[in-house]
Design an enzyme around this catalytic site. Sequence first.
Site, mmCIF file in Angstrom:
data_model
loop_
_atom_site.group_PDB
_atom_site.id
_atom_site.type_symbol
_atom_site.label_atom_id
_atom_site.label_comp_id
_atom_site.label_asym_id
_atom_site.label_seq_id
_atom_site.Cartn_x
_atom_site.Cartn_y
_atom_site.Cartn_z
ATOM 1 N N GLY A 192 -1.538 8.085 0.468
ATOM 2 C CA GLY A 192 -1.682 8.280 1.906
ATOM 3 C C GLY A 192 -0.409 8.104 2.699
ATOM 4 O O GLY A 192 0.681 8.461 2.262
ATOM 5 N N ILE A 193 -0.557 7.523 3.894
ATOM 6 C CA ILE A 193 0.607 7.363 4.764
ATOM 7 C C ILE A 193 1.612 6.380 4.172
ATOM 8 O O ILE A 193 2.809 6.469 4.430
ATOM 9 C CB ILE A 193 0.211 6.928 6.190
ATOM 10 C CG1 ILE A 193 -0.425 5.541 6.205
ATOM 11 C CG2 ILE A 193 -0.699 7.945 6.839
ATOM 12 C CD1 ILE A 193 -0.621 4.980 7.605
ATOM 13 N N GLY A 194 1.141 5.446 3.352
ATOM 14 C CA GLY A 194 2.054 4.490 2.734
ATOM 15 C C GLY A 194 3.038 5.174 1.813
ATOM 16 O O GLY A 194 4.232 4.840 1.797
ATOM 17 N N TYR A 244 -14.323 -3.649 9.469
ATOM 18 C CA TYR A 244 -13.040 -2.960 9.563
ATOM 19 C C TYR A 244 -12.475 -3.021 10.976
ATOM 20 O O TYR A 244 -11.275 -3.295 11.172
ATOM 21 C CB TYR A 244 -13.200 -1.501 9.121
ATOM 22 C CG TYR A 244 -11.932 -0.708 9.164
ATOM 23 C CD1 TYR A 244 -10.920 -0.930 8.235
ATOM 24 C CD2 TYR A 244 -11.720 0.257 10.154
ATOM 25 C CE1 TYR A 244 -9.735 -0.202 8.283
ATOM 26 C CE2 TYR A 244 -10.540 0.988 10.201
ATOM 27 C CZ TYR A 244 -9.558 0.758 9.266
ATOM 28 O OH TYR A 244 -8.379 1.468 9.314
ATOM 29 N N SER A 274 -5.372 0.223 13.918
ATOM 30 C CA SER A 274 -6.186 1.408 14.135
ATOM 31 C C SER A 274 -6.841 1.343 15.510
ATOM 32 O O SER A 274 -7.109 0.261 16.037
ATOM 33 C CB SER A 274 -7.275 1.506 13.060
ATOM 34 O OG SER A 274 -8.229 2.492 13.394
ATOM 35 N N GLY A 293 0.791 -1.228 0.000
ATOM 36 C CA GLY A 293 0.000 0.000 0.000
ATOM 37 C C GLY A 293 0.817 1.268 0.000
ATOM 38 O O GLY A 293 0.489 2.208 0.736
#
Length: 277
Positions: A11-13, A161, A135, A7
């Site tokens: 984003g953060i990836g 999730y 998360s 990923g």
Amino acid sequence: MNLAITGPTSGIGAVTFQELCPAFDQVFLLARNKEKADLLLKSLPQEEQGKVIFVSLDLADLDSVKNAAQTISNNTKSLDVLINNAGGIFPKKQITKDGFELTLSANHLGHFLLTHHLMPLLLKSDGPKVINVSSEAHRAAKVDFLDLNYEHHRYSSFNAYANVKLFNILFTKSLVEKYGEKGLASYALHPGVVNTNFGKEASGIFNIFWKLAKPFMISPKEGAQTSIFLVKSKLSAKQNGYYFKNKKPMVPSGSARSKDIRNELWEISEKMLKNWL
């Protein structure tokens, strides 16, 4: 030093990938979208681009996961760090071609399988690490191990999730129990509530919450910092298997600390993945 990250194209990836590249000799960029990967590669300084190898990976396709691990094995004799960063929340129930609910496959089963097949390479490294992006949503998990594909319960994107984010933490601790004595370190983390495209796939209450929270979210650069910290830091052996937030160890939920639940998850995951292990 060699790194593999899932990923990494948004984003953060993407931030994690960009900031860690200079620290490694070889970087395996595992992603579905080759065009996005190529754009990301071009964002690197010219001298960094040659060390990156694109590896096609679809975590919802377990043959793809197994092939990705083989590709990495064909290109290196050892792996120092694996960052299981990819994840997603999906508004409607979908079943993958392998017969698994999509959230389960894309967030847990795919990474479980990838890590399994890369473990021989990791254990050849001096001080290998597996880092799993979880998360705080894990605290809302309500797991029914008899119905992981939502065949009997009504599908909820947020519940699905929350469950897999719990699984990320349980998996982290199991890795330490099984491979810690062989030198493996593994950590789970909450990146923060990050302002990316992530929440746009959600529906219902979660989607409303996500929109309301937008003004208070942190940037992808900020959200990547705990992952980067865990890669670069030499932590105490006592912290192996810990869950981190804002670069500090945090106490996860009671379910995340349950040995019985993590043992059950490992056993069920192996049964589900028996055709690919």
